[in-house]
Design a protein around this motif. Structure first.
Motif, mmCIF file in Angstrom:
data_model
loop_
_atom_site.group_PDB
_atom_site.id
_atom_site.type_symbol
_atom_site.label_atom_id
_atom_site.label_comp_id
_atom_site.label_asym_id
_atom_site.label_seq_id
_atom_site.Cartn_x
_atom_site.Cartn_y
_atom_site.Cartn_z
ATOM 1 N N PHE A 34 1.056 -1.130 -0.094
ATOM 2 C CA PHE A 34 -0.021 0.013 0.153
ATOM 3 C C PHE A 34 0.923 1.315 -0.203
ATOM 4 C CE2 PHE A 34 -3.002 2.867 2.791
ATOM 5 C CZ PHE A 34 -3.749 3.362 1.514
ATOM 6 N N GLU A 35 0.887 2.082 -1.130
ATOM 7 C CA GLU A 35 1.749 3.176 -1.120
ATOM 8 C C GLU A 35 1.356 4.539 -0.827
ATOM 9 O OE1 GLU A 35 1.623 3.897 -5.975
ATOM 10 O OE2 GLU A 35 2.124 2.015 -5.579
ATOM 11 N N ASP A 36 2.237 5.401 -0.673
ATOM 12 C CA ASP A 36 1.817 6.878 0.101
ATOM 13 C C ASP A 36 1.762 7.767 -1.299
ATOM 14 O OD1 ASP A 36 4.791 7.066 -0.573
ATOM 15 O OD2 ASP A 36 4.914 7.329 1.744
ATOM 16 N N GLN A 37 2.105 7.258 -2.484
ATOM 17 C CA GLN A 37 2.135 8.112 -3.697
ATOM 18 C C GLN A 37 0.592 8.525 -4.034
ATOM 19 O OE1 GLN A 37 4.332 8.095 -8.173
ATOM 20 N NE2 GLN A 37 3.314 6.185 -7.553
ATOM 21 N N VAL A 38 0.700 9.693 -4.570
ATOM 22 C CA VAL A 38 -0.774 10.278 -5.139
ATOM 23 C C VAL A 38 -0.900 9.746 -6.480
ATOM 24 C CG1 VAL A 38 -2.501 12.202 -5.495
ATOM 25 C CG2 VAL A 38 -0.621 12.167 -3.671
ATOM 26 N N VAL A 39 -1.838 8.769 -6.721
ATOM 27 C CA VAL A 39 -1.928 8.312 -8.083
ATOM 28 C C VAL A 39 -2.621 9.360 -8.893
ATOM 29 C CG1 VAL A 39 -3.031 6.583 -9.476
ATOM 30 C CG2 VAL A 39 -2.299 5.858 -7.221
ATOM 31 N N GLY A 40 -1.810 9.489 -10.012
ATOM 32 C CA GLY A 40 -2.580 10.588 -11.072
ATOM 33 C C GLY A 40 -1.826 11.912 -10.783
ATOM 34 N N GLY A 41 -1.134 11.831 -9.778
ATOM 35 C CA GLY A 41 -0.283 13.402 -9.204
ATOM 36 C C GLY A 41 1.032 13.252 -9.228
ATOM 37 N N THR A 42 1.741 14.047 -8.594
ATOM 38 C CA THR A 42 3.408 13.813 -8.695
ATOM 39 C C THR A 42 3.840 13.810 -7.266
ATOM 40 O OG1 THR A 42 3.556 16.202 -8.529
ATOM 41 C CG2 THR A 42 3.518 15.356 -10.664
ATOM 42 N N GLY A 43 3.050 14.057 -6.208
ATOM 43 C CA GLY A 43 3.649 14.101 -4.922
ATOM 44 C C GLY A 43 3.026 12.827 -3.935
ATOM 45 N N LEU A 44 3.427 13.030 -2.824
ATOM 46 C CA LEU A 44 2.875 11.894 -1.878
ATOM 47 C C LEU A 44 1.714 12.577 -0.795
ATOM 48 C CD1 LEU A 44 6.301 10.952 -0.322
ATOM 49 C CD2 LEU A 44 5.195 10.003 -2.443
ATOM 50 N N HIS A 45 0.881 11.513 -0.599
ATOM 51 C CA HIS A 45 0.005 12.179 0.652
ATOM 52 C C HIS A 45 0.519 12.600 1.657
ATOM 53 C CE1 HIS A 45 -3.710 10.430 -1.505
ATOM 54 N NE2 HIS A 45 -3.092 9.278 -1.776
ATOM 55 N N GLU A 46 -0.104 13.467 2.190
ATOM 56 C CA GLU A 46 0.473 14.090 3.576
ATOM 57 C C GLU A 46 0.617 13.071 4.423
ATOM 58 O OE1 GLU A 46 1.579 17.043 4.307
ATOM 59 O OE2 GLU A 46 1.168 17.776 2.115
ATOM 60 N N LEU A 47 1.780 13.037 5.502
ATOM 61 C CA LEU A 47 1.640 12.003 6.240
ATOM 62 C C LEU A 47 0.768 11.757 7.307
ATOM 63 C CD1 LEU A 47 3.681 10.038 7.803
ATOM 64 C CD2 LEU A 47 4.542 11.872 9.109
ATOM 65 N N ALA A 48 -0.153 12.469 7.721
ATOM 66 C CA ALA A 48 -1.187 12.429 8.643
ATOM 67 C C ALA A 48 -2.370 11.440 7.940
ATOM 68 C CB ALA A 48 -1.539 13.711 9.373
ATOM 69 N N PHE A 49 -2.618 12.329 6.655
ATOM 70 C CA PHE A 49 -3.870 11.665 5.952
ATOM 71 C C PHE A 49 -3.387 10.080 5.533
ATOM 72 C CE2 PHE A 49 -5.989 11.144 1.640
ATOM 73 C CZ PHE A 49 -7.280 11.110 2.360
ATOM 74 N N GLN A 50 -2.176 9.866 5.241
ATOM 75 C CA GLN A 50 -1.722 8.527 4.759
ATOM 76 C C GLN A 50 -1.875 7.647 5.942
ATOM 77 O OE1 GLN A 50 -1.254 7.278 2.027
ATOM 78 N NE2 GLN A 50 -0.204 5.270 2.342
ATOM 79 N N ALA A 51 -1.618 7.931 7.457
ATOM 80 C CA ALA A 51 -1.569 7.304 8.213
ATOM 81 C C ALA A 51 -3.138 6.851 8.721
ATOM 82 C CB ALA A 51 -1.059 8.076 9.468
ATOM 83 N N GLU A 52 -4.072 7.915 8.216
ATOM 84 C CA GLU A 52 -5.433 7.563 8.410
ATOM 85 C C GLU A 52 -5.764 6.528 7.335
ATOM 86 O OE1 GLU A 52 -8.167 10.993 8.168
ATOM 87 O OE2 GLU A 52 -6.627 12.289 9.330
ATOM 88 N N ARG A 53 -5.214 6.543 6.427
ATOM 89 C CA ARG A 53 -5.647 5.764 5.135
ATOM 90 C C ARG A 53 -5.171 4.148 5.654
ATOM 91 N NH1 ARG A 53 -5.610 6.647 -0.095
ATOM 92 N NH2 ARG A 53 -3.601 5.921 -0.402
ATOM 93 N N ILE A 54 -3.909 4.159 6.359
ATOM 94 C CA ILE A 54 -3.426 2.995 6.766
ATOM 95 C C ILE A 54 -4.263 2.218 7.977
ATOM 96 C CG2 ILE A 54 -1.399 1.731 7.780
ATOM 97 C CD1 ILE A 54 0.276 3.877 6.272
ATOM 98 N N ALA A 55 -4.739 3.109 8.798
ATOM 99 C CA ALA A 55 -5.459 2.791 9.794
ATOM 100 C C ALA A 55 -6.668 2.097 9.287
ATOM 101 C CB ALA A 55 -5.631 3.953 10.862
ATOM 102 N N ALA A 56 -7.045 2.568 8.464
ATOM 103 C CA ALA A 56 -8.629 2.099 7.790
ATOM 104 C C ALA A 56 -8.341 0.716 7.153
ATOM 105 C CB ALA A 56 -9.080 3.162 6.534
ATOM 106 N N ALA A 57 -7.127 0.624 6.555
ATOM 107 C CA ALA A 57 -6.758 -0.711 5.958
ATOM 108 C C ALA A 57 -6.696 -1.629 7.074
ATOM 109 C CB ALA A 57 -5.427 -0.591 5.125
ATOM 110 N N ALA A 58 -5.794 -1.215 8.136
ATOM 111 C CA ALA A 58 -5.650 -2.090 9.379
ATOM 112 C C ALA A 58 -7.027 -2.469 9.908
ATOM 113 C CB ALA A 58 -4.789 -1.452 10.488
ATOM 114 N N GLU A 59 -7.928 -1.520 10.035
ATOM 115 C CA GLU A 59 -9.223 -1.893 10.721
ATOM 116 C C GLU A 59 -9.945 -3.023 9.817
ATOM 117 O OE1 GLU A 59 -12.301 -2.193 13.563
ATOM 118 O OE2 GLU A 59 -10.170 -1.097 13.666
ATOM 119 N N ALA A 60 -9.845 -2.832 8.203
ATOM 120 C CA ALA A 60 -10.260 -3.861 7.646
ATOM 121 C C ALA A 60 -9.819 -4.966 7.693
ATOM 122 C CB ALA A 60 -10.304 -3.297 6.076
ATOM 123 N N VAL A 61 -8.660 -5.191 7.921
ATOM 124 C CA VAL A 61 -7.837 -6.470 8.234
ATOM 125 C C VAL A 61 -8.207 -7.005 9.541
ATOM 126 C CG1 VAL A 61 -5.747 -7.502 8.856
ATOM 127 C CG2 VAL A 61 -5.538 -5.986 6.885
#
Length: 255
Positions: free
Chosen positions: A114-141
């Motif tokens: 699960f990557e932190d790159q913004v698909v279709g963009g050039t940068g990375l997701h902001e750290l705090a927001f990417q952490a939220e996304r990872i937490a959501a993935a962990a909850e799904a697991v």
């Protein structure tokens, strides 16, 4: 037949700092079966080769339904644990990421990148927001009951040339790794980094097992083990080598 839960547990156990599991990335059931026959302990897909094999560009261009059907077929073709490259989760919002993760687990995967790159963009997701996304993935697991391995990837090093990598990039990577671990990650993937000092420091300062991609400029597996790496993957390399071989053979046949 080994259960999905048992495969997930076995996959976790393969990640040992200093004794890295090697994942020679597959792209379809046929390639997965060949790699399994060669002695693999697990099968990993790579988003680039999977997309290329089906005629798509990388970057979530291959439809998720097709990518998931491919995983189902790979899982059916081998007895090994199968981990899937989910790119950036086929969605930006955490809820969408969680849904994608759930579908991957239903398809038989026991882990995912699960990557932190913004698909279709050039940068990375902001750290705090990417952490939220990872937490959501962990909850799904957690909800699934499958102890899947979440391998969080940062594209920090892919955004710069290898000879430009420095301690500043490493500092940023360590910060992200620690935040990702706190959010529920089980591994940290830093493709692109090849400098021994940087890899060694990353392994020392990050609690999670570190995944390094075996590009040509990256130290050999024995050295990576000395540095403390816990996982070595090959990404698009096997597919590209196969494609070069196939094209050469075809050109010879047509000559």
């Amino acid at each position: 037949m080994t259960s999905q839960i048992d495969k997930a547990k076995a996959f976790h156990a393969l990640h040992v700092k200093g004794n890295p599991v090697v994942l020679y990335n597959a792209w379809d059931p046929g390639s997965a079966a060949i790699i399994a026959k060669a002695g693999a302990k697990a099968i990993a897909t790579g988003s680039w080769p999977v997309a290329a094999a089906f005629g798509f560009a990388d970057g979530e261009k291959i439809p998720l339904d097709l990518a998931l059907d491919n995983i189902r077929r790979i899982v059916a073709a081998v007895e090994l644990p199968v981990t899937m490259d989910l790119e950036s989760g086929y969605g930006v919002e955490p809820a969408k990421v969680a849904m994608t993760v759930s579908r991957a687990l239903e398809a038989g995967a026991i882990g995912f990148n699960f990557e932190d790159q913004v698909v279709g963009g050039t940068g990375l997701h902001e750290l705090a927001f990417q952490a939220e996304r990872i937490a959501a993935a962990a909850e799904a697991v957690k909800t699934s009951g499958i102890p899947a391995f979440i391998n969080t990837r940062t594209d920090i090093f892919l955004k710069a040339k290898p000879d430009e990598h420095n301690d500043g990039h490493l500092d940023d990577a360590v910060e992200r790794a620690r935040a990702y671990a706190k959010a529920g990650a089980h591994g940290f993937f830093a493709p692109g980094v090849g400098d021994e000092k940087l890899i060694g420091r990353l392994c020392r300062e990050v609690e999670l097992p570190v995944n390094i991609m075996a590009f040509a400029y990256v130290p050999p597996k024995a050295k990576l083990a000395e540095l403390g790496v816990g996982r070595v993957s090959y990404g698009p390399v096997p597919y590209r080598q196969m494609a070069e071989w196939l094209e050469a053979k075809a050109r010879a046949a047509f000559a």
